[in-house]
Every structure is written in structure tokens, then in C-alpha cells.
Design a protein around this motif. Structure first.
Motif, PDB file in Angstrom:
ATOM      1  N   HIS A 278       0.826  -1.202   0.000  1.00 42.29           N
ATOM      2  CA  HIS A 278       0.000   0.000   0.000  1.00 42.29           C
ATOM      3  C   HIS A 278       0.864   1.257   0.000  1.00 42.29           C
ATOM      4  O   HIS A 278       2.011   1.252   0.435  1.00 42.29           O
ATOM      5  N   ILE A 279       0.258   2.346  -0.455  1.00 43.26           N
ATOM      6  CA  ILE A 279       0.792   3.686  -0.241  1.00 43.26           C
ATOM      7  C   ILE A 279       0.023   4.269   0.932  1.00 43.26           C
ATOM      8  O   ILE A 279      -1.196   4.083   1.039  1.00 43.26           O
ATOM      9  N   GLY A 280       0.709   4.954   1.827  1.00 38.83           N
ATOM     10  CA  GLY A 280       0.000   5.447   2.994  1.00 38.83           C
ATOM     11  C   GLY A 280       0.621   6.688   3.599  1.00 38.83           C
ATOM     12  O   GLY A 280       1.740   7.080   3.264  1.00 38.83           O
ATOM     13  N   PHE A 281      -0.131   7.315   4.506  1.00 39.20           N
ATOM     14  CA  PHE A 281       0.377   8.426   5.298  1.00 39.20           C
ATOM     15  C   PHE A 281       0.413   7.975   6.753  1.00 39.20           C
ATOM     16  O   PHE A 281      -0.555   7.399   7.269  1.00 39.20           O
ATOM     17  N   LEU A 282       1.516   8.247   7.398  1.00 34.47           N
ATOM     18  CA  LEU A 282       1.798   7.704   8.719  1.00 34.47           C
ATOM     19  C   LEU A 282       1.898   8.858   9.705  1.00 34.47           C
ATOM     20  O   LEU A 282       2.945   9.470   9.870  1.00 34.47           O
ATOM     21  N   GLY A 283       0.778   9.177  10.355  1.00 37.72           N
ATOM     22  CA  GLY A 283       0.694  10.354  11.192  1.00 37.72           C
ATOM     23  C   GLY A 283       1.322  10.166  12.554  1.00 37.72           C
ATOM     24  O   GLY A 283       1.282   9.078  13.137  1.00 37.72           O
ATOM     25  N   HIS A 284       1.889  11.253  13.067  1.00 38.16           N
ATOM     26  CA  HIS A 284       2.516  11.242  14.391  1.00 38.16           C
ATOM     27  C   HIS A 284       1.955  12.339  15.288  1.00 38.16           C
ATOM     28  O   HIS A 284       2.631  12.821  16.195  1.00 38.16           O
ATOM     29  N   GLY A 285       0.715  12.768  15.003  1.00 37.94           N
ATOM     30  CA  GLY A 285       0.069  13.750  15.849  1.00 37.94           C
ATOM     31  C   GLY A 285       0.350  15.197  15.498  1.00 37.94           C
ATOM     32  O   GLY A 285       0.006  16.094  16.260  1.00 37.94           O
ATOM     33  N   ASP A 286       0.973  15.434  14.330  1.00 42.80           N
ATOM     34  CA  ASP A 286       1.294  16.799  13.924  1.00 42.80           C
ATOM     35  C   ASP A 286       0.431  17.215  12.738  1.00 42.80           C
ATOM     36  O   ASP A 286      -0.013  16.384  11.946  1.00 42.80           O
ATOM     37  N   ALA A 287       0.258  18.523  12.597  1.00 43.08           N
ATOM     38  CA  ALA A 287      -0.537  19.062  11.495  1.00 43.08           C
ATOM     39  C   ALA A 287       0.222  18.912  10.178  1.00 43.08           C
ATOM     40  O   ALA A 287       1.409  19.206  10.087  1.00 43.08           O
ATOM     41  N   VAL A 288      -0.485  18.457   9.158  1.00 43.49           N
ATOM     42  CA  VAL A 288       0.062  18.333   7.804  1.00 43.49           C
ATOM     43  C   VAL A 288      -1.120  18.194   6.854  1.00 43.49           C
ATOM     44  O   VAL A 288      -2.189  17.713   7.245  1.00 43.49           O
ATOM     45  N   ALA A 289      -0.951  18.640   5.621  1.00 42.90           N
ATOM     46  CA  ALA A 289      -2.030  18.546   4.641  1.00 42.90           C
ATOM     47  C   ALA A 289      -1.480  17.999   3.333  1.00 42.90           C
ATOM     48  O   ALA A 289      -0.315  18.244   2.982  1.00 42.90           O
ATOM     49  N   PHE A 290      -2.342  17.292   2.608  1.00 41.47           N
ATOM     50  CA  PHE A 290      -1.966  16.686   1.323  1.00 41.47           C
ATOM     51  C   PHE A 290      -3.046  17.007   0.294  1.00 41.47           C
ATOM     52  O   PHE A 290      -4.231  17.130   0.627  1.00 41.47           O
ATOM     53  N   ARG A 291      -2.637  17.114  -0.965  1.00 43.99           N
ATOM     54  CA  ARG A 291      -3.602  17.313  -2.040  1.00 43.99           C
ATOM     55  C   ARG A 291      -3.017  16.817  -3.362  1.00 43.99           C
ATOM     56  O   ARG A 291      -1.821  16.521  -3.464  1.00 43.99           O
ATOM     57  N   ASN A 292      -3.890  16.717  -4.367  1.00 45.69           N
ATOM     58  CA  ASN A 292      -3.486  16.331  -5.732  1.00 45.69           C
ATOM     59  C   ASN A 292      -2.688  15.029  -5.744  1.00 45.69           C
ATOM     60  O   ASN A 292      -1.597  14.939  -6.316  1.00 45.69           O
ATOM     61  N   LEU A 293      -3.268  14.016  -5.122  1.00 39.66           N
ATOM     62  CA  LEU A 293      -2.631  12.702  -5.050  1.00 39.66           C
ATOM     63  C   LEU A 293      -2.984  11.892  -6.286  1.00 39.66           C
ATOM     64  O   LEU A 293      -4.159  11.715  -6.603  1.00 39.66           O
ATOM     65  N   ARG A 294      -1.979  11.388  -6.979  1.00 37.79           N
ATOM     66  CA  ARG A 294      -2.245  10.515  -8.119  1.00 37.79           C
ATOM     67  C   ARG A 294      -1.090   9.537  -8.287  1.00 37.79           C
ATOM     68  O   ARG A 294       0.024   9.779  -7.862  1.00 37.79           O
ATOM     69  N   VAL A 295      -1.414   8.403  -8.925  1.00 38.98           N
ATOM     70  CA  VAL A 295      -0.444   7.322  -9.080  1.00 38.98           C
ATOM     71  C   VAL A 295      -0.559   6.755 -10.490  1.00 38.98           C
ATOM     72  O   VAL A 295      -1.633   6.737 -11.090  1.00 38.98           O
ATOM     73  N   ARG A 296       0.579   6.320 -11.013  1.00 37.13           N
ATOM     74  CA  ARG A 296       0.593   5.605 -12.290  1.00 37.13           C
ATOM     75  C   ARG A 296       1.362   4.317 -12.108  1.00 37.13           C
ATOM     76  O   ARG A 296       2.529   4.333 -11.693  1.00 37.13           O
ATOM     77  N   SER A 297       0.705   3.212 -12.370  1.00 38.37           N
ATOM     78  CA  SER A 297       1.357   1.918 -12.253  1.00 38.37           C
ATOM     79  C   SER A 297       2.345   1.722 -13.392  1.00 38.37           C
ATOM     80  O   SER A 297       2.067   2.042 -14.554  1.00 38.37           O
ATOM     81  N   LEU A 298       3.516   1.225 -13.062  1.00 38.99           N
ATOM     82  CA  LEU A 298       4.545   0.904 -14.063  1.00 38.99           C
ATOM     83  C   LEU A 298       4.582  -0.578 -14.363  1.00 38.99           C
ATOM     84  O   LEU A 298       5.341  -1.008 -15.232  1.00 38.99           O
ATOM     85  N   SER A 299       3.800  -1.356 -13.660  1.00 39.11           N
ATOM     86  CA  SER A 299       3.787  -2.807 -13.878  1.00 39.11           C
ATOM     87  C   SER A 299       3.291  -3.116 -15.285  1.00 39.11           C
ATOM     88  O   SER A 299       2.274  -2.583 -15.737  1.00 39.11           O
ATOM     89  N   GLY A 300       4.049  -3.913 -15.977  1.00 36.30           N
ATOM     90  CA  GLY A 300       3.683  -4.286 -17.341  1.00 36.30           C
ATOM     91  C   GLY A 300       4.279  -3.393 -18.402  1.00 36.30           C
ATOM     92  O   GLY A 300       4.154  -3.676 -19.593  1.00 36.30           O
ATOM     93  N   GLU A 301       4.938  -2.291 -18.015  1.00 41.30           N
ATOM     94  CA  GLU A 301       5.549  -1.411 -19.022  1.00 41.30           C
ATOM     95  C   GLU A 301       6.895  -1.972 -19.483  1.00 41.30           C
ATOM     96  O   GLU A 301       7.580  -2.639 -18.731  1.00 41.30           O
TER      97      GLU A 301
END
Length: 301
Positions: A278-301
Motif C-alpha cells: 500500500h501507499i499510505g500516510f503515517l501520522g505522528h500527531g502533527d498538522a500536515v495537509a496533502f492534495r493532488n494525489l495521483r499514481v501511475r502503475s509501471l507494472s507491465g511497461e
């Protein structure tokens, strides 16, 4: 020379102004430089030029559009790239071999998958109550957090996202991680950290932002000031991991080589051997923000 410098908006602005000089040689050189930079601002002048070109000149101008598209997709503008390539494909008299190249690049662009619908935790598992999913952002407030993971697993992939830090922010990016256990050891964790915070001044090199925790130290000095949005790309392909922060490669390493004589923190990291997770975010109790998340699989290329 301006194209070789290629990092500031000022360079792009100078190149765009030079298109008004009514000098053919300057125009050609400026368009070539803009294509090499992958500047989205060059889309309109290049498409206008392609449309106005004679049939004999269409191939040359199409080549420049294709280079711009390649550079845009390789950077962070794969969505804009689709529009640019559609313009080329709808233009009459573009040679078929250029159309075929455009279709291939376009297919690569449309293969990017958004990991966040902008308003809900759909597609995410784990401690989702510790994050807010709204307004186009995944936001962890101070005092909350925990680990959240994509529902899907990925093997070889490119992951792009933006993140914003607050003073002292600490989070992590899980890569090829299981959905339980300590991702830093059972998978991989790339640090997400306010490197400039005084409280982190004495960390080990492998604990700063972008580092594969305990294993591979990242190059420092490329974060934007706290409160600004940073852009990061992570490429996991086979045994190689490459991390690019705001256009600068900060990690580029072979996992086997990096751990051949033991890891830097002296701990066991069995997760380095995982080929997917998995891809994940691992929080430690601090403020943080994320946006515009996207992924492209390379498997099979």
C-alpha cells in the motif's frame, strides 16, 4: 542558456516575451527552450503556431509540441498534457508518425489515477478518523493522525502529491507497506518532516525529509518555507527508489545496495524486500495537509 537554467518563473516569462520580438531566430530558440522546460504557459503559442504552419512545416512544429508534452508529463502537468495532445491530434496535416507518438504519450497521461476524490475517505483504509477528507485536501490536525493506506496495493509505480507543513510537522509516506504493523520496517517509510524545526536539529541524516527511514538519507535543502505547498514525486521501480522534491532529486538508490552491509540505523528492515504493498500516510500527531494525489502503475511497461 535561459532554457538550461530552467527553474524559475522568471525564465519562462522572459522566453514568452521574446516571442513578441518579431525575430524568427529568437522565436525558434525561445520555443525550443520552452518545450525543453515543459512550461505549460507555452501550450497556446505552440498550438497557435502548429495551426498556422504550412503543411511542410507541420512536422517540425508537431515535434516541438510533442517535446513539450513529454516534459510536461514527466514533470507534474499530465492533465494539461492531455489537452495539448488533443489539440495536435485534431490539427489537420500533422504527419501520421507524429500522431502515433501523440497517442502513446496521451495513453500514458490518462493512465494516471487519482487517489482522492476531494471530499471523502473513499479508497482509503486504516485510521481514517484521524484525518479530514474535504475541500480537496487530506488534512491531519495537531493531536490527530494515525496510519491510513490506499485500498489498492502497488508494485512498480510513480506517486505524485503535494504537501504542506506546519512548524515542527512530522508525518511519513508508506511505500509498498502492509496495512498493519510498523511501515518503516515492515514496508518502507519516506519521511515527511519540517527539516528546519529546531527540535529536529540533531536528527540522524536518515531521519530528515524524504529519507527512507533508517536506510537511505535524502539530500536536504529543497523544501519550501513552512506553509507553502511542496510537490513531490516518488518512483518505485524494481529495487530502485527515486524521490524528487520540488524538481530536485533527493533520493536515488538501489535498495539492495543500500542495505547490503546492514542498514544505517542498525535495525532489521524486512519490508525492503517487499515487491508490492500500500501507499499510505503515517501520522505522528502533527498538522500536515496533502492534495493532488495521483499514481501511475509501471507494472507491465
Amino acid at each position: 542558456a535561459l532554457g538550461a537554467r530552467g527553474e524559475t518563473e522568471g525564465v519562462v516569462a522572459v522566453l514568452l516575451r521574446s516571442l513578441e520580438a518579431n525575430d524568427p531566430a529568437t522565436t525558434e530558440a525561445s520555443l525550443d527552450a520552452l518545450a525543453g522546460l515543459g512550461a505549460p504557459e507555452a501550450m497556446k503559442p505552440m498550438v497557435d503556431r502548429l495551426l498556422a504552419a504550412s503543411e511542410g512545416q507541420k512536422g517540425r512544429d508537431a515535434d516541438r509540441v510533442l517535446e513539450l508534452a513529454e516534459q510536461m508529463e514527466a514533470g507534474r502537468y499530465e492533465a494539461y498534457c492531455i489537452n495539448l495532445l488533443d489539440a495536435l491530434l485534431y490539427t489537420r496535416a500533422v504527419p501520421e508518425n507524429r500522431r502515433e507518438m501523440a497517442r502513446k504519450i496521451r495513453q500514458r497521461c490518462v493512465s494516471w489515477k487519482s487517489l482522492f476524490d476531494g471530499r471523502s475517505a473513499n479508497g482509503w483504509i486504516g485510521q481514517t478518523d484521524g484525518y479530514q477528507f474535504s475541500g480537496g485536501e487530506i488534512h491531519c490536525e495537531a493531536g490527530n493522525g494515525g496510519n491510513i493506506y490506499t485500498e489498492d496495493e502497488y508494485a512498480d509505480f510513480i506517486f505524485r502529491f503535494e504537501f504542506k507543513l506546519w512548524p515542527g510537522s512530522n508525518n511519513g509516506l508508506g511505500l509498498r507497506a502492509p496495512s498493519s504493523g510498523n511501515a518503516a520496517y515492515q514496508g518502507m517509510e519516506a519521511q515527511i518532516l519540517d527539516d528546519g524545526a529546531d527540535k529536529y536539529a540533531n536528527l540522524k541524516p536518515y531521519q530528515f525529509h524524504g529519507s527512507i527511514y533508517g536506510v537511505i538519507p535524502a539530500v536536504r535543502g529543497h523544501q519550501l518555507p513552512v506553509g507553502e505547498w511542496n510537490f513531490q514525486e516518488v518512483r518505485c521501480e524494481g529495487r530502485r527508489v527515486t524521490i524528487t522534491l520540488n524538481g530536485h532529486v533527493i533520493v536515488d538508490a538501489d535498495l539492495d545496495v543500500a542495505s547490503r552491509d546492514g542498514t544505517l540505523d542498525g535495525q532489521a528492515h524486512p519490508g525492503l524486500k517487499r515487491s508490492s504493498g500500500h501507499i499510505g500516510f503515517l501520522g505522528h500527531g502533527d498538522a500536515v495537509a496533502f492534495r493532488n494525489l495521483r499514481v501511475r502503475s509501471l507494472s507491465g511497461e
